[in-house]
Scaffold this motif. Structure first.
Motif, PDB file in Angstrom:
ATOM      1  N   ARG A 198     -21.463  56.504   7.108  1.00  0.00           N
ATOM      2  CA  ARG A 198     -21.513  55.118   7.573  1.00  0.00           C
ATOM      3  C   ARG A 198     -22.863  54.484   7.265  1.00  0.00           C
ATOM      4  O   ARG A 198     -22.941  53.336   6.820  1.00  0.00           O
ATOM      5  N   ALA A 199     -23.935  55.223   7.457  1.00  0.00           N
ATOM      6  CA  ALA A 199     -25.276  54.699   7.177  1.00  0.00           C
ATOM      7  C   ALA A 199     -25.432  54.357   5.694  1.00  0.00           C
ATOM      8  O   ALA A 199     -25.974  53.306   5.348  1.00  0.00           O
ATOM      9  N   VAL A 200     -24.944  55.230   4.815  1.00  0.00           N
ATOM     10  CA  VAL A 200     -25.046  54.982   3.376  1.00  0.00           C
ATOM     11  C   VAL A 200     -24.210  53.756   2.985  1.00  0.00           C
ATOM     12  O   VAL A 200     -24.651  52.921   2.194  1.00  0.00           O
ATOM     13  N   LEU A 201     -23.014  53.635   3.543  1.00  0.00           N
ATOM     14  CA  LEU A 201     -22.158  52.490   3.218  1.00  0.00           C
ATOM     15  C   LEU A 201     -22.768  51.184   3.706  1.00  0.00           C
ATOM     16  O   LEU A 201     -22.716  50.169   2.997  1.00  0.00           O
ATOM     17  N   LEU A 202     -23.355  51.181   4.888  1.00  0.00           N
ATOM     18  CA  LEU A 202     -24.008  49.963   5.382  1.00  0.00           C
ATOM     19  C   LEU A 202     -25.201  49.600   4.510  1.00  0.00           C
ATOM     20  O   LEU A 202     -25.464  48.420   4.272  1.00  0.00           O
ATOM     21  N   ASP A 203     -25.907  50.598   4.015  1.00  0.00           N
ATOM     22  CA  ASP A 203     -27.017  50.347   3.095  1.00  0.00           C
ATOM     23  C   ASP A 203     -26.496  49.763   1.778  1.00  0.00           C
ATOM     24  O   ASP A 203     -27.063  48.815   1.241  1.00  0.00           O
ATOM     25  N   LEU A 204     -25.396  50.317   1.269  1.00  0.00           N
ATOM     26  CA  LEU A 204     -24.788  49.806   0.037  1.00  0.00           C
ATOM     27  C   LEU A 204     -24.301  48.374   0.230  1.00  0.00           C
ATOM     28  O   LEU A 204     -24.300  47.582  -0.707  1.00  0.00           O
ATOM     29  N   ALA A 205     -23.935  48.022   1.458  1.00  0.00           N
ATOM     30  CA  ALA A 205     -23.491  46.665   1.782  1.00  0.00           C
ATOM     31  C   ALA A 205     -24.680  45.745   2.078  1.00  0.00           C
ATOM     32  O   ALA A 205     -24.505  44.634   2.574  1.00  0.00           O
ATOM     33  N   ARG A 206     -25.871  46.211   1.769  1.00  0.00           N
ATOM     34  CA  ARG A 206     -27.101  45.434   1.930  1.00  0.00           C
ATOM     35  C   ARG A 206     -27.332  44.998   3.379  1.00  0.00           C
ATOM     36  O   ARG A 206     -27.908  43.945   3.639  1.00  0.00           O
ATOM     37  N   GLY A 207     -26.804  45.778   4.338  1.00  0.00           N
ATOM     38  CA  GLY A 207     -26.983  45.449   5.747  1.00  0.00           C
ATOM     39  C   GLY A 207     -26.218  44.212   6.185  1.00  0.00           C
ATOM     40  O   GLY A 207     -26.467  43.681   7.256  1.00  0.00           O
ATOM     41  N   GLN A 208     -25.285  43.760   5.371  1.00  0.00           N
ATOM     42  CA  GLN A 208     -24.559  42.521   5.645  1.00  0.00           C
ATOM     43  C   GLN A 208     -23.168  42.761   6.223  1.00  0.00           C
ATOM     44  O   GLN A 208     -22.394  41.819   6.367  1.00  0.00           O
ATOM     45  N   ALA A 209     -22.816  44.001   6.526  1.00  0.00           N
ATOM     46  CA  ALA A 209     -21.469  44.314   7.007  1.00  0.00           C
ATOM     47  C   ALA A 209     -21.530  44.982   8.359  1.00  0.00           C
ATOM     48  O   ALA A 209     -22.570  45.499   8.771  1.00  0.00           O
ATOM     49  N   LYS A 210     -20.390  44.969   9.022  1.00  0.00           N
ATOM     50  CA  LYS A 210     -20.228  45.800  10.207  1.00  0.00           C
ATOM     51  C   LYS A 210     -18.968  46.632   9.976  1.00  0.00           C
ATOM     52  O   LYS A 210     -17.989  46.162   9.402  1.00  0.00           O
ATOM     53  N   ILE A 211     -19.041  47.875  10.386  1.00  0.00           N
ATOM     54  CA  ILE A 211     -17.893  48.770  10.239  1.00  0.00           C
ATOM     55  C   ILE A 211     -17.012  48.581  11.466  1.00  0.00           C
ATOM     56  O   ILE A 211     -17.466  48.769  12.594  1.00  0.00           O
ATOM     57  N   THR A 212     -15.753  48.185  11.223  1.00  0.00           N
ATOM     58  CA  THR A 212     -14.854  47.909  12.336  1.00  0.00           C
ATOM     59  C   THR A 212     -13.906  49.070  12.613  1.00  0.00           C
ATOM     60  O   THR A 212     -13.447  49.220  13.745  1.00  0.00           O
ATOM     61  N   THR A 213     -13.593  49.874  11.603  1.00  0.00           N
ATOM     62  CA  THR A 213     -12.779  51.068  11.827  1.00  0.00           C
ATOM     63  C   THR A 213     -13.292  52.198  10.938  1.00  0.00           C
ATOM     64  O   THR A 213     -13.825  51.960   9.856  1.00  0.00           O
ATOM     65  N   HIS A 214     -13.110  53.420  11.445  1.00  0.00           N
ATOM     66  CA  HIS A 214     -13.449  54.601  10.663  1.00  0.00           C
ATOM     67  C   HIS A 214     -12.552  55.739  11.156  1.00  0.00           C
ATOM     68  O   HIS A 214     -12.612  56.119  12.315  1.00  0.00           O
ATOM     69  N   SER A 215     -11.721  56.226  10.258  1.00  0.00           N
ATOM     70  CA  SER A 215     -10.911  57.394  10.604  1.00  0.00           C
ATOM     71  C   SER A 215     -11.244  58.502   9.620  1.00  0.00           C
ATOM     72  O   SER A 215     -11.680  58.257   8.501  1.00  0.00           O
ATOM     73  N   GLU A 216     -11.044  59.714  10.065  1.00  0.00           N
ATOM     74  CA  GLU A 216     -11.407  60.882   9.264  1.00  0.00           C
ATOM     75  C   GLU A 216     -10.341  61.949   9.481  1.00  0.00           C
ATOM     76  O   GLU A 216      -9.928  62.193  10.606  1.00  0.00           O
ATOM     77  N   ARG A 217      -9.881  62.543   8.381  1.00  0.00           N
ATOM     78  CA  ARG A 217      -8.955  63.665   8.538  1.00  0.00           C
ATOM     79  C   ARG A 217      -9.391  64.783   7.603  1.00  0.00           C
ATOM     80  O   ARG A 217      -9.859  64.547   6.483  1.00  0.00           O
TER      81      ARG A 217
END
Length: 117
Positions: free
Chosen positions: A23-42
């Protein structure tokens, strides 16, 4: 008698798991302009590899954020992830929803993250 002042207790270390790091890497890739609203993992495994398939939804609100979202869409599939102990074997955009007024974008992505032995 000499008094020995107590030093403050060190703050407890928060252990971050692979999902937290992803999640931290993805938010960095999004230039800090996004919020993660869902995250599922299997869990995922093959004969030679083990890991997890992650599905995330990110929201970008505002003109600048939507531009960052468009860049995120372009960069994600070929991004070289640096997550200790993990290898991102596949990263893809699976859905995009976009609104012009007010500017808003929702991006769903899926990543296969393997344990790096």
């Amino acid at each position: 008698m000499i008094s020995n002042p107590r030093l403050p207790e060190p703050a407890p270390r928060i252990r971050r798991n692979a999902g937290d790091r992803l999640r931290a890497v993805l938010l960095d890739l999004a230039r800090g302009q996004a919020k993660i609203t869902t995250h599922s993992e299997r869990n995922w495994a093959s004969i030679t590899f083990a890991g997890a398939r992650h599905r995330l939804t990110l929201e970008f609100e505002g003109e600048e954020a939507v531009q960052a979202g468009e860049l995120f869409i372009a960069l994600l599939p070929d991004h070289e992830f640096a997550i200790p102990g993990q290898l991102v074997a596949d990263a893809s955009i699976i859905a995009v929803d976009h609104r012009l007024e007010p500017p808003w974008m929702q991006v769903s992505c899926e990543l296969l993250v393997l344990e790096d032995a």
